[in-house]
Structures are given as C-alpha cells and as structure tokens.
Design a protein around this motif. Sequence first.
Motif, short mmCIF file in Angstrom:
data_model
loop_
_atom_site.label_atom_id
_atom_site.label_comp_id
_atom_site.label_asym_id
_atom_site.label_seq_id
_atom_site.Cartn_x
_atom_site.Cartn_y
_atom_site.Cartn_z
N ALA A 5 2.64 -16.06 -9.98
CA ALA A 5 2.73 -15.52 -11.34
C ALA A 5 3.05 -14.03 -11.26
N LYS A 6 4.24 -13.74 -10.74
CA LYS A 6 4.61 -12.35 -10.43
C LYS A 6 4.52 -11.39 -11.62
N PRO A 7 4.82 -11.83 -12.83
CA PRO A 7 4.72 -10.88 -13.95
C PRO A 7 3.33 -10.29 -14.12
N PHE A 8 2.31 -10.98 -13.59
CA PHE A 8 0.95 -10.57 -13.84
C PHE A 8 0.27 -9.99 -12.59
N ILE A 9 1.08 -9.61 -11.63
CA ILE A 9 0.57 -8.87 -10.48
C ILE A 9 0.43 -7.41 -10.88
N ASN A 10 -0.71 -6.81 -10.62
CA ASN A 10 -0.93 -5.41 -10.96
C ASN A 10 -0.25 -4.50 -9.95
N VAL A 11 0.11 -3.31 -10.42
CA VAL A 11 0.90 -2.40 -9.60
C VAL A 11 0.44 -0.95 -9.75
N ILE A 12 0.75 -0.16 -8.73
CA ILE A 12 0.65 1.29 -8.79
C ILE A 12 1.98 1.79 -9.32
N VAL A 13 1.94 2.71 -10.29
CA VAL A 13 3.15 3.12 -11.01
C VAL A 13 3.34 4.63 -10.93
N ALA A 14 4.60 5.05 -10.78
CA ALA A 14 4.95 6.47 -10.75
C ALA A 14 6.19 6.70 -11.60
N LYS A 15 6.49 7.95 -11.86
CA LYS A 15 7.74 8.27 -12.54
C LYS A 15 8.88 8.04 -11.57
N ALA A 16 10.05 7.73 -12.09
CA ALA A 16 11.20 7.35 -11.25
C ALA A 16 11.53 8.42 -10.21
N GLU A 17 11.42 9.67 -10.57
CA GLU A 17 11.79 10.74 -9.64
C GLU A 17 10.78 10.93 -8.52
N ASP A 18 9.62 10.29 -8.65
CA ASP A 18 8.57 10.45 -7.64
C ASP A 18 8.35 9.21 -6.78
N ASN A 19 9.10 8.15 -7.06
CA ASN A 19 8.75 6.86 -6.45
C ASN A 19 8.99 6.78 -4.95
N ASP A 20 9.63 7.79 -4.37
CA ASP A 20 9.89 7.76 -2.93
C ASP A 20 9.10 8.83 -2.17
N LYS A 21 8.14 9.46 -2.82
CA LYS A 21 7.37 10.52 -2.17
C LYS A 21 6.45 9.95 -1.09
N ALA A 22 6.43 10.62 0.06
CA ALA A 22 5.64 10.14 1.19
C ALA A 22 4.15 10.08 0.85
N THR A 23 3.66 11.05 0.08
CA THR A 23 2.25 11.08 -0.28
C THR A 23 1.86 9.84 -1.09
N LEU A 24 2.72 9.47 -2.02
CA LEU A 24 2.43 8.30 -2.85
C LEU A 24 2.54 7.01 -2.04
N LYS A 25 3.47 6.98 -1.11
CA LYS A 25 3.59 5.80 -0.24
C LYS A 25 2.34 5.63 0.62
N LYS A 26 1.74 6.76 1.00
CA LYS A 26 0.52 6.68 1.80
C LYS A 26 -0.61 6.04 0.98
N ILE A 27 -0.69 6.38 -0.30
CA ILE A 27 -1.71 5.79 -1.16
C ILE A 27 -1.52 4.28 -1.26
N VAL A 28 -0.26 3.86 -1.43
CA VAL A 28 0.04 2.43 -1.47
C VAL A 28 -0.39 1.76 -0.17
N ASP A 29 -0.08 2.43 0.95
CA ASP A 29 -0.44 1.87 2.26
C ASP A 29 -1.95 1.69 2.39
N ILE A 30 -2.72 2.70 1.95
CA ILE A 30 -4.17 2.61 2.02
C ILE A 30 -4.68 1.46 1.16
N TYR A 31 -4.11 1.32 -0.04
CA TYR A 31 -4.55 0.26 -0.94
C TYR A 31 -4.28 -1.12 -0.34
#
Length: 275
Positions: A213-239
Amino acid sequence: MNYIIGLLTLLFLLVACAKAGEKDVVKVGIRSSELKTWEYIKEQAAKEDLELELVTFSAQFDPNQALEEDEVDINAFQHVAYLNLFNTNNNTDLQAIGTTIMAPIGLYSNKYSTLADIKEGAKIAVPNDPSNWGRALLLLQEYDLLTVTDDFDGNGGEDRIKDNPKNLTILPVEGATTPRVMEDADFAVINNGVAVEAGLLLKDAIIHENETAKPFINVIVAKAEDNDKATLKKIVDIYQREDTANFITDISKGNYIPVKLSLEELATWKQFYSY
C-alpha cells in the motif's frame, strides 16, 4: 606589535576551535505521536555530530506549511498520498527523501477471526471521512472483497464501489467510533491510532495494509532544493537502520511497520492509486 599579533592569533584560534566544535543543526517538524522515535533518532544523530531540534506541531497546524515557510528543515508525519495532495492544492514541490513507517489500517471484529468469516451481506463499518473511507475500500479490494470504480480518486463514497460480489453492507461512521460500532456491525475498518487507543493491536486485525500500500507509507520530506543534502541523507540513513526499526517495533508493540524502500520504488505508487 608582537602583543597585537599574539592577541589576533589567539582570537583566530578560539574562533577556529569554536567552529570545529560546532554541530550541524537540523530542525525536524513532527507530531507528538512520533516523539519517542525521533528522540531516539536525535540521540543516535548526536553520536555523529549531528544535532536535531525537534519541533512538535499540534493537529491544528500542518508541518508542511512550516517546511514551506522555512520554519523547519524537514518534517516526518505524513504518507505520500497526503504529500501529493498538499503539493497539488498548494502548488508546492515538497519531496520525499526517505521512507519511515507504515501505520496500517486494519479490519477488526469482536465476533469473527478469519477472512473466511466474511459471509454474504456482512456489515462492515468504515471511517466516514472521504480519505479514510477510500483507504478502507482499497484494503477490502486488496483482499478481493470488492472492486472500486475505474475512476476511483482515493476518496470513499457509496458510489465508489464497482463490484460487490458478497453484497457487503458498508456502514460509514465517525472514525473515532469504529471500535464501538463493532458491537453492532460484523466487522470494522479501524485507523491505526484509533485502534491503539481502543486497546487493539495490529496483530488483532483480520487483515491489514502492508508495504504494497505504497500511497500510505510515511516519509521524511524536504524542500526540493534540499533533497540531496548530505546531512539530510544521514538522517534518513539513521532512521532506516536495523536498530531503529527494532526500537520502533518495540515501542509501538508491532503497530508500526518500519519500511525501508528506495525512492525509485516508492515513486511507482501512482500506478496503484492517485488523487
């Protein structure tokens, strides 16, 4: 002169040391239901010199609006269908940068215990708000209990059922009352949070949503210009680490399903559902 040079050198070293000791700070917008998980993520991030500031929003304020207005750097409270609807309605381009959990809806009963118990004409209560009503219909469709219309847009309604081979009686009721309505109906589709408040666990459900049920999978969200930042990717990795998944499963008593799905795979959700 030597005194001045020495003083300037000392000031330079102090500033350099201060900067070296600084941590990256990321503001994360969440709901209170996610607080325990994100306090754990915050502890893990601190071990890697990444500081998280958790900003908890009440139900009266949308964390997406806070993200769009730069009050937070990311948020984590919504599934992808909700994100898509927000972007469509507000002409924004907020983007998922990583998956987190599923908080599945499920079909419960006080009288029956298996899918085979759903007989001809069974009464099934569903939440009456359009979004969750539609979500309930999709769950029933997944298990071949009915078929939604070809133009189904995700919202429920009496006219959204195309085929109903068992002549099921669908009873739309206030979502918060679905556990109590089980006394009168044969079954009830109950939201995860409502079920937990009523003392029901996901393992008590006869059927429930899963990672398909992919539409109902929760996600971490960022603004488009920030979606490739290494710091944010690290947070995703930790989660998405196994230790975090174990923590979530433990504190939620199995009611949340940790999901680690690539963004490429997640992007196929519109093949199954769209607003």
